[in-house]
Design a protein around this motif. Structure first.
Motif, PDB file in Angstrom:
ATOM      1  N   ILE A   1     120.610 -58.955 113.783  1.00  0.00           N
ATOM      2  CA  ILE A   1     120.082 -58.487 112.495  1.00  0.00           C
ATOM      3  C   ILE A   1     120.682 -59.311 111.362  1.00  0.00           C
ATOM      4  N   GLU A   2     119.832 -59.718 110.423  1.00  0.00           N
ATOM      5  CA  GLU A   2     120.318 -60.456 109.265  1.00  0.00           C
ATOM      6  C   GLU A   2     121.254 -59.577 108.435  1.00  0.00           C
ATOM      7  N   LEU A   3     122.444 -60.092 108.152  1.00  0.00           N
ATOM      8  CA  LEU A   3     123.434 -59.350 107.376  1.00  0.00           C
ATOM      9  C   LEU A   3     123.823 -60.141 106.139  1.00  0.00           C
ATOM     10  N   HIS A   4     123.743 -59.505 104.990  1.00  0.00           N
ATOM     11  CA  HIS A   4     124.279 -60.083 103.769  1.00  0.00           C
ATOM     12  C   HIS A   4     125.721 -59.603 103.659  1.00  0.00           C
ATOM     13  N   GLY A   5     126.607 -60.429 104.202  1.00  0.00           N
ATOM     14  CA  GLY A   5     128.019 -60.074 104.291  1.00  0.00           C
ATOM     15  C   GLY A   5     128.832 -60.693 103.171  1.00  0.00           C
ATOM     16  N   TRP A   6     130.141 -60.820 103.424  1.00  0.00           N
ATOM     17  CA  TRP A   6     131.054 -61.258 102.375  1.00  0.00           C
ATOM     18  C   TRP A   6     130.675 -62.612 101.791  1.00  0.00           C
ATOM     19  N   GLU A   7     130.192 -63.513 102.600  1.00  0.00           N
ATOM     20  CA  GLU A   7     129.909 -64.869 102.126  1.00  0.00           C
ATOM     21  C   GLU A   7     128.488 -65.027 101.609  1.00  0.00           C
ATOM     22  N   SER A   8     127.677 -63.990 101.697  1.00  0.00           N
ATOM     23  CA  SER A   8     126.293 -64.095 101.233  1.00  0.00           C
ATOM     24  C   SER A   8     126.208 -63.901  99.723  1.00  0.00           C
ATOM     25  N   PRO A   9     125.532 -64.795  99.008  1.00  0.00           N
ATOM     26  CA  PRO A   9     125.347 -64.590  97.570  1.00  0.00           C
ATOM     27  C   PRO A   9     124.411 -63.429  97.266  1.00  0.00           C
ATOM     28  N   ASN A  10     123.736 -62.922  98.297  1.00  0.00           N
ATOM     29  CA  ASN A  10     122.764 -61.838  98.115  1.00  0.00           C
ATOM     30  C   ASN A  10     123.311 -60.471  98.497  1.00  0.00           C
ATOM     31  N   ARG A  11     124.592 -60.407  98.875  1.00  0.00           N
ATOM     32  CA  ARG A  11     125.188 -59.105  99.160  1.00  0.00           C
ATOM     33  C   ARG A  11     125.176 -58.251  97.897  1.00  0.00           C
ATOM     34  N   GLY A  12     124.855 -56.964  98.057  1.00  0.00           N
ATOM     35  CA  GLY A  12     124.833 -56.101  96.883  1.00  0.00           C
ATOM     36  C   GLY A  12     124.328 -54.714  97.206  1.00  0.00           C
ATOM     37  N   ILE A  13     123.963 -53.985  96.184  1.00  0.00           N
ATOM     38  CA  ILE A  13     123.450 -52.629  96.356  1.00  0.00           C
ATOM     39  C   ILE A  13     122.144 -52.696  97.135  1.00  0.00           C
ATOM     40  N   VAL A  14     122.040 -51.931  98.197  1.00  0.00           N
ATOM     41  CA  VAL A  14     120.917 -52.057  99.119  1.00  0.00           C
ATOM     42  C   VAL A  14     119.573 -51.856  98.435  1.00  0.00           C
ATOM     43  N   HIS A  15     119.512 -50.960  97.443  1.00  0.00           N
ATOM     44  CA  HIS A  15     118.232 -50.693  96.782  1.00  0.00           C
ATOM     45  C   HIS A  15     117.944 -51.665  95.650  1.00  0.00           C
ATOM     46  N   VAL A  16     118.853 -52.589  95.423  1.00  0.00           N
ATOM     47  CA  VAL A  16     118.631 -53.636  94.429  1.00  0.00           C
ATOM     48  C   VAL A  16     118.249 -54.948  95.110  1.00  0.00           C
ATOM     49  N   ILE A  17     118.968 -55.297  96.178  1.00  0.00           N
ATOM     50  CA  ILE A  17     118.679 -56.583  96.814  1.00  0.00           C
ATOM     51  C   ILE A  17     117.322 -56.581  97.503  1.00  0.00           C
ATOM     52  N   GLY A  18     116.859 -55.428  97.977  1.00  0.00           N
ATOM     53  CA  GLY A  18     115.538 -55.371  98.619  1.00  0.00           C
ATOM     54  C   GLY A  18     114.447 -55.885  97.690  1.00  0.00           C
ATOM     55  N   PRO A  19     114.315 -55.306  96.498  1.00  0.00           N
ATOM     56  CA  PRO A  19     113.336 -55.832  95.544  1.00  0.00           C
ATOM     57  C   PRO A  19     113.658 -57.249  95.069  1.00  0.00           C
ATOM     58  N   GLU A  20     114.925 -57.537  94.760  1.00  0.00           N
ATOM     59  CA  GLU A  20     115.268 -58.849  94.215  1.00  0.00           C
ATOM     60  C   GLU A  20     114.926 -59.990  95.174  1.00  0.00           C
ATOM     61  N   LEU A  21     115.043 -59.736  96.470  1.00  0.00           N
ATOM     62  CA  LEU A  21     114.734 -60.770  97.454  1.00  0.00           C
ATOM     63  C   LEU A  21     113.264 -60.778  97.852  1.00  0.00           C
ATOM     64  N   GLY A  22     112.479 -59.856  97.293  1.00  0.00           N
ATOM     65  CA  GLY A  22     111.069 -59.788  97.663  1.00  0.00           C
ATOM     66  C   GLY A  22     110.840 -59.180  99.029  1.00  0.00           C
ATOM     67  N   LEU A  23     111.857 -58.509  99.562  1.00  0.00           N
ATOM     68  CA  LEU A  23     111.684 -57.789 100.832  1.00  0.00           C
ATOM     69  C   LEU A  23     110.799 -56.570 100.623  1.00  0.00           C
ATOM     70  N   THR A  24     110.934 -55.928  99.474  1.00  0.00           N
ATOM     71  CA  THR A  24     110.148 -54.752  99.112  1.00  0.00           C
ATOM     72  C   THR A  24     108.888 -55.215  98.400  1.00  0.00           C
ATOM     73  N   ARG A  25     107.731 -54.819  98.934  1.00  0.00           N
ATOM     74  CA  ARG A  25     106.463 -55.227  98.337  1.00  0.00           C
ATOM     75  C   ARG A  25     105.476 -54.066  98.351  1.00  0.00           C
ATOM     76  N   PRO A  26     104.470 -54.106  97.494  1.00  0.00           N
ATOM     77  CA  PRO A  26     103.496 -53.016  97.433  1.00  0.00           C
ATOM     78  C   PRO A  26     102.820 -52.757  98.777  1.00  0.00           C
ATOM     79  N   GLY A  27     102.567 -51.479  99.038  1.00  0.00           N
ATOM     80  CA  GLY A  27     101.852 -51.083 100.235  1.00  0.00           C
ATOM     81  C   GLY A  27     102.708 -50.900 101.465  1.00  0.00           C
ATOM     82  N   MET A  28     104.016 -51.175 101.364  1.00  0.00           N
ATOM     83  CA  MET A  28     104.894 -51.090 102.519  1.00  0.00           C
ATOM     84  C   MET A  28     105.458 -49.691 102.707  1.00  0.00           C
ATOM     85  N   THR A  29     105.912 -49.416 103.919  1.00  0.00           N
ATOM     86  CA  THR A  29     106.795 -48.281 104.162  1.00  0.00           C
ATOM     87  C   THR A  29     108.208 -48.829 104.278  1.00  0.00           C
TER      88      THR A  29
END
Length: 352
Positions: A100-128
């Motif tokens: 599983i992809e992990l945004h760990g200590w060295e990842s610049p994208n590590r952060g609050i789970v409900h923030v990084i989802g939208p910021e990375l474009g993982l969250t998109r309209p129409g999804m569950t």
């Protein structure tokens, strides 16, 4: 038959329909995990010899238990307790083991789970979207059906990429007109909860609509949907529009180029039908909303910042006022502030 946005997303993801004897089985497009609610789920998979069904639809980040102190000279991090350290260690081990992809200590994208989802474009309209955290409703700001799940359900989604759920009822909150100057999304949603109560949304998915909602930026919409949980709702949603599209444009996991335009055209069709029926309707006048603050111990205890705190006319309110050390009959404006939390400026994760 006319449908709400919620109905459309539910039906599009129903693998098997709900019956009197069994919940519906919903397909999950995105499963976000973190260190607090995943260890037990992974342990159950290991005990039963199961793999993760769709590792590519599962994304992990270190979140709740990560220390904010910088590492010491030896590179050691100061955790608040041993449990927090153990949770982080288990997350790293489980993600490596199950692919599983992990945004760990060295990842610049590590952060609050409900923030990084939208910021990375993982969250998109129409999804569950699901996560072992009640405030997963935040993602509903993008026209997604998003809700928190328990630890055993985290294990079920890891193993099957599906989730058993009874269908909630629907509620629409329409906010007419524009918000006054100086009034923001948090004021709006606190005012709403003060009006309808902290349990009014129980058993419902709330769709937020109206001119004031449409005029909010995506961060404001995320705030509103996040707080739907504080009204007792299962989830909060806002239909995607051009504001949504432009915010997602160029995000790392979104389609690019012509594929993005095709996706955007599909996203813009996601809306409740004009004559769709909701189980409950609530209407607010945006002009009546002022800067709002909580004075008690739950988000339904709210008051406009320049208005007096209500009297301690119930045992619960009396306990709350005693605990908060505020005086009924006086406004909170001018009250001494003990602590102010100012978040660090965010970074643009569009192409990170």
């Amino acid at each position: 038959m006319s449908q709400t946005l919620f109905d459309k997303l539910w039906d599009a993801h129903a693998v098997t329909a709900e019956t009197p004897d069994a919940p519906a089985l919903l397909y999950i497009d995105l499963h976000l995990i973190h260190e607090v609610t995943s260890p037990q789920a992974f342990a159950e998979l290991s005990r039963r010899g199961l793999s993760v069904r769709q590792p590519g639809r599962t994304v992990a980040t270190m979140d709740h238990s990560t220390p904010t102190w910088a590492p010491d000279l030896m590179g050691q991090r100061r955790y608040v307790n041993e449990q927090a350290w153990s949770q982080i260690e288990r997350l790293e081990e489980n993600c490596a083991r199950f692919g599983i992809e992990l945004h760990g200590w060295e990842s610049p994208n590590r952060g609050i789970v409900h923030v990084i989802g939208p910021e990375l474009g993982l969250t998109r309209p129409g999804m569950t979207v699901v996560c072992g955290d009640s405030h997963t409703a935040t993602h509903g700001a993008f026209g997604a059906l998003a809700f928190g799940i328990g630890t055993s359900e985290v294990g079920h989604v890891l193993a099957t990429q599906c989730l058993l759920q009874r269908k909630p009822k629907s509620m629409r909150v329409t906010v007419d007109g524009s918000l006054p100057a100086g009034v923001a999304a948090k004021d709006l949603v606190l005012h709403l909860i003060g009006e309808i109560g902290v349990d009014a949304g129980t058993g419902h998915v709330i769709e937020f609509a109206g001119q004031a909602i449409g005029e909010l930026g995506m961060e404001g919409r995320m705030t509103v949907c996040n707080m739907a949980i504080e009204a007792g709702a299962r989830a909060g949603m806002i239909a995607p529009d051009q504001t949504t599209v432009e915010w997602l444009r160029g995000r790392r996991h979104c389609p690019q180029g012509a594929a993005f335009e095709r996706a955007a055209n599909e996203w813009l069709t996601l809306a409740s039908d004009v004559d769709a029926a909701f189980d409950r309707e609530v209407r607010l006048d945006a002009a009546s909303i002022a800067p709002t603050i909580t004075y008690g111990t739950h988000p339904g205890m709210v008051v406009a910042v320049d208005q007096p705190v209500p009297p301690a006319d119930t045992p619960a309110r009396r306990r709350a006022l005693d605990y908060m050390q505020v005086t009924p009959g006086r406004p909170l404006l001018g009250h001494k502030i003990d602590v102010v939390f100012i978040p660090a400026p965010g970074r643009d994760r569009r192409s990170a």
